[in-house]
Design a protein around this motif. Structure first.
Motif, PDB file in Angstrom:
ATOM      1  N   LEU A 187       0.842  -1.198   0.000  1.00 28.64           N
ATOM      2  CA  LEU A 187       0.000   0.000   0.000  1.00 28.64           C
ATOM      3  C   LEU A 187       0.876   1.246   0.000  1.00 28.64           C
ATOM      4  O   LEU A 187       1.771   1.398   0.841  1.00 28.64           O
ATOM      5  N   TYR A 188       0.595   2.142  -0.937  1.00 27.43           N
ATOM      6  CA  TYR A 188       1.244   3.443  -1.015  1.00 27.43           C
ATOM      7  C   TYR A 188       0.226   4.481  -0.564  1.00 27.43           C
ATOM      8  O   TYR A 188      -0.834   4.620  -1.189  1.00 27.43           O
ATOM      9  N   LEU A 189       0.554   5.185   0.503  1.00 27.97           N
ATOM     10  CA  LEU A 189      -0.422   6.049   1.158  1.00 27.97           C
ATOM     11  C   LEU A 189      -0.064   7.515   0.966  1.00 27.97           C
ATOM     12  O   LEU A 189       1.072   7.932   1.216  1.00 27.97           O
ATOM     13  N   PRO A 190      -1.025   8.321   0.527  1.00 29.12           N
ATOM     14  CA  PRO A 190      -0.775   9.751   0.354  1.00 29.12           C
ATOM     15  C   PRO A 190      -0.762  10.478   1.683  1.00 29.12           C
ATOM     16  O   PRO A 190      -1.323  10.001   2.680  1.00 29.12           O
ATOM     17  N   ASP A 191      -0.139  11.627   1.696  1.00 31.41           N
ATOM     18  CA  ASP A 191      -0.169  12.507   2.861  1.00 31.41           C
ATOM     19  C   ASP A 191      -1.431  13.350   2.745  1.00 31.41           C
ATOM     20  O   ASP A 191      -1.405  14.478   2.255  1.00 31.41           O
ATOM     21  N   ALA A 192      -2.549  12.765   3.159  1.00 33.74           N
ATOM     22  CA  ALA A 192      -3.846  13.425   2.989  1.00 33.74           C
ATOM     23  C   ALA A 192      -4.778  12.998   4.114  1.00 33.74           C
ATOM     24  O   ALA A 192      -4.633  11.915   4.682  1.00 33.74           O
ATOM     25  N   ASP A 193      -5.731  13.859   4.414  1.00 33.82           N
ATOM     26  CA  ASP A 193      -6.700  13.580   5.460  1.00 33.82           C
ATOM     27  C   ASP A 193      -7.907  12.849   4.883  1.00 33.82           C
ATOM     28  O   ASP A 193      -8.287  13.064   3.732  1.00 33.82           O
ATOM     29  N   GLY A 194      -8.512  12.023   5.731  1.00 33.03           N
ATOM     30  CA  GLY A 194      -9.766  11.377   5.349  1.00 33.03           C
ATOM     31  C   GLY A 194      -9.564  10.221   4.399  1.00 33.03           C
ATOM     32  O   GLY A 194      -8.511  10.079   3.772  1.00 33.03           O
ATOM     33  N   PRO A 195     -10.552   9.369   4.267  1.00 34.87           N
ATOM     34  CA  PRO A 195     -10.455   8.241   3.337  1.00 34.87           C
ATOM     35  C   PRO A 195     -10.258   8.735   1.904  1.00 34.87           C
ATOM     36  O   PRO A 195     -10.913   9.676   1.459  1.00 34.87           O
ATOM     37  N   ARG A 196      -9.362   8.071   1.181  1.00 35.13           N
ATOM     38  CA  ARG A 196      -9.014   8.463  -0.168  1.00 35.13           C
ATOM     39  C   ARG A 196      -9.417   7.377  -1.159  1.00 35.13           C
ATOM     40  O   ARG A 196      -9.508   6.202  -0.811  1.00 35.13           O
ATOM     41  N   PRO A 197      -9.673   7.748  -2.414  1.00 30.25           N
ATOM     42  CA  PRO A 197      -9.893   6.713  -3.436  1.00 30.25           C
ATOM     43  C   PRO A 197      -8.635   5.881  -3.617  1.00 30.25           C
ATOM     44  O   PRO A 197      -7.539   6.280  -3.189  1.00 30.25           O
ATOM     45  N   ALA A 198      -8.780   4.727  -4.243  1.00 28.75           N
ATOM     46  CA  ALA A 198      -7.647   3.807  -4.378  1.00 28.75           C
ATOM     47  C   ALA A 198      -7.601   3.189  -5.766  1.00 28.75           C
ATOM     48  O   ALA A 198      -8.634   2.977  -6.412  1.00 28.75           O
ATOM     49  N   ILE A 199      -6.369   2.902  -6.193  1.00 31.49           N
ATOM     50  CA  ILE A 199      -6.119   2.188  -7.447  1.00 31.49           C
ATOM     51  C   ILE A 199      -5.365   0.917  -7.109  1.00 31.49           C
ATOM     52  O   ILE A 199      -4.344   0.946  -6.423  1.00 31.49           O
ATOM     53  N   LEU A 234       3.671   7.584  -7.572  1.00 29.34           N
ATOM     54  CA  LEU A 234       2.973   8.643  -8.299  1.00 29.34           C
ATOM     55  C   LEU A 234       1.523   8.757  -7.829  1.00 29.34           C
ATOM     56  O   LEU A 234       0.991   9.866  -7.695  1.00 29.34           O
ATOM     57  N   SER A 235       0.897   7.631  -7.563  1.00 32.31           N
ATOM     58  CA  SER A 235      -0.472   7.659  -7.035  1.00 32.31           C
ATOM     59  C   SER A 235      -0.529   8.411  -5.713  1.00 32.31           C
ATOM     60  O   SER A 235      -1.384   9.282  -5.509  1.00 32.31           O
ATOM     61  N   ALA A 236       0.382   8.066  -4.811  1.00 34.61           N
ATOM     62  CA  ALA A 236       0.399   8.728  -3.499  1.00 34.61           C
ATOM     63  C   ALA A 236       0.633  10.223  -3.658  1.00 34.61           C
ATOM     64  O   ALA A 236       0.012  11.036  -2.957  1.00 34.61           O
ATOM     65  N   ALA A 237       1.507  10.603  -4.590  1.00 31.22           N
ATOM     66  CA  ALA A 237       1.770  12.029  -4.821  1.00 31.22           C
ATOM     67  C   ALA A 237       0.539  12.744  -5.332  1.00 31.22           C
ATOM     68  O   ALA A 237       0.380  13.958  -5.116  1.00 31.22           O
ATOM     69  N   LYS A 238      -0.357  12.027  -5.988  1.00 32.13           N
ATOM     70  CA  LYS A 238      -1.583  12.619  -6.523  1.00 32.13           C
ATOM     71  C   LYS A 238      -2.750  12.507  -5.538  1.00 32.13           C
ATOM     72  O   LYS A 238      -3.892  12.820  -5.879  1.00 32.13           O
ATOM     73  N   GLY A 239      -2.476  12.042  -4.323  1.00 31.79           N
ATOM     74  CA  GLY A 239      -3.509  11.999  -3.293  1.00 31.79           C
ATOM     75  C   GLY A 239      -4.375  10.765  -3.304  1.00 31.79           C
ATOM     76  O   GLY A 239      -5.457  10.757  -2.713  1.00 31.79           O
ATOM     77  N   VAL A 240      -3.901   9.700  -3.952  1.00 35.97           N
ATOM     78  CA  VAL A 240      -4.676   8.466  -4.081  1.00 35.97           C
ATOM     79  C   VAL A 240      -3.899   7.315  -3.449  1.00 35.97           C
ATOM     80  O   VAL A 240      -2.674   7.240  -3.580  1.00 35.97           O
ATOM     81  N   LEU A 293      -1.590  11.446 -18.716  1.00 38.32           N
ATOM     82  CA  LEU A 293      -2.948  11.541 -19.256  1.00 38.32           C
ATOM     83  C   LEU A 293      -3.803  10.373 -18.785  1.00 38.32           C
ATOM     84  O   LEU A 293      -4.975  10.556 -18.417  1.00 38.32           O
ATOM     85  N   ALA A 294      -3.231   9.180 -18.772  1.00 41.52           N
ATOM     86  CA  ALA A 294      -3.974   8.024 -18.268  1.00 41.52           C
ATOM     87  C   ALA A 294      -4.356   8.229 -16.809  1.00 41.52           C
ATOM     88  O   ALA A 294      -5.496   7.933 -16.403  1.00 41.52           O
ATOM     89  N   PHE A 295      -3.419   8.724 -16.009  1.00 43.88           N
ATOM     90  CA  PHE A 295      -3.724   9.007 -14.608  1.00 43.88           C
ATOM     91  C   PHE A 295      -4.857  10.022 -14.499  1.00 43.88           C
ATOM     92  O   PHE A 295      -5.783   9.859 -13.699  1.00 43.88           O
ATOM     93  N   ASP A 296      -4.804  11.073 -15.290  1.00 43.69           N
ATOM     94  CA  ASP A 296      -5.857  12.088 -15.247  1.00 43.69           C
ATOM     95  C   ASP A 296      -7.224  11.471 -15.518  1.00 43.69           C
ATOM     96  O   ASP A 296      -8.215  11.815 -14.847  1.00 43.69           O
TER      97      ASP A 296
END
Length: 235
Positions: free
Chosen positions: A27-39, A67-73, A225-228
């Motif tokens: 699991l790669y975890l973003p530095d963000a509050d609250g439950p986040r979406p996941a890939i 990269l996912s974690a950096a994007k908040g996911v 673009l795929a990530f977006d």
């Protein structure tokens, strides 16, 4: 692909995030509050069981996770057991278990999940295309195997070309221009069978595994673009 190629770096430079290891799932975890979406990222194969490092430690998947974690996911990379061409049922069980592990984590929004398939793991997408889960917001695939080769027997549940016509999910397909002909034929059949919910990211000069083999601006733009598109589907 020669084994040494899988150790080539990810095409995007990203600050590494050290994952939490939960059995076969990182699991790669973003530095963000609250439950986040996941890939959930599903590698290709077959990969020999003795091969080291295993796919979750290949630079490309560590790159996608970071990269996912950096994007908040939240990202989950699963080491599934696709060790042979007859092991798709076992691999499918592993992927399903990984998705359930992710959805049960309190740091994840269980109603915003995407599953992203790569290469030989593409056949595993069929069941998710058919599933109809309200919480599954997107299926993505990079240079995927979407149809079996002539003479190759596999269970009908692993036939994405048949499944995609039934699917109402957003689908993000990353298609490379220098694909192997036998894989490109399945991708073309999949595109023909898909509905309006299919979005294609083309990499005209990209080869299979472009995201570790082709260190070009075209490759980097395709990954972004795929990530977006996946993030837009996650909401």
């Amino acid at each position: 692909m020669p084994f040494e190629d899988v150790l080539k770096p990810f095409v995007i430079e990203v600050e590494p995030t050290e994952p939490e290891r939960h059995g076969a799932v990182d699991l790669y975890l973003p530095d963000a509050d609250g439950p986040r979406p996941a890939i959930v990222f599903v590698h290709g194969g077959p990969v020999a069981p003795e091969q080291r490092p295993t796919p979750r430690d290949w630079p490309v998947f560590r790159g996608y996770g970071s990269l996912s974690a950096a994007k908040g996911v939240v990202a989950a990379v699963v080491d599934h057991r696709l060790h042979a061409f007859d092991a798709y049922p076992t691999a499918a069980e592993d992927v399903a278990a990984a998705v359930e592990l992710v959805r049960a984590d309190p740091r994840v929004d269980p109603n915003r999940i995407a599953v992203w398939f790569f290469s030989g793991g593409g056949l595993l997408s069929a069941e998710w295309l058919r599933a109809g889960h309200g919480w599954l917001r997107c299926v993505a695939a990079n240079y995927p195997l979407l149809a079996t080769f002539p003479g190759w027997e596999i269970e009908p549940r692993f036939r994405p070309v048949e499944a995609v016509g039934e699917s109402t999910l957003p689908i993000v397909l990353v298609r490379v221009g220098l694909e192997r002909p036998e894989i490109a034929a399945g991708v073309a059949a999949f595109v023909e069978a898909a509905g309006a919910n299919l979005e294609i990211v083309d990499v005209p000069n990209g080869q299979h595994s472009f995201d570790l083999l082709d260190h070009t601006d075209e490759s980097r733009k395709a990954v972004e673009l795929a990530f977006d598109k996946v993030l837009a589907a996650l909401g």
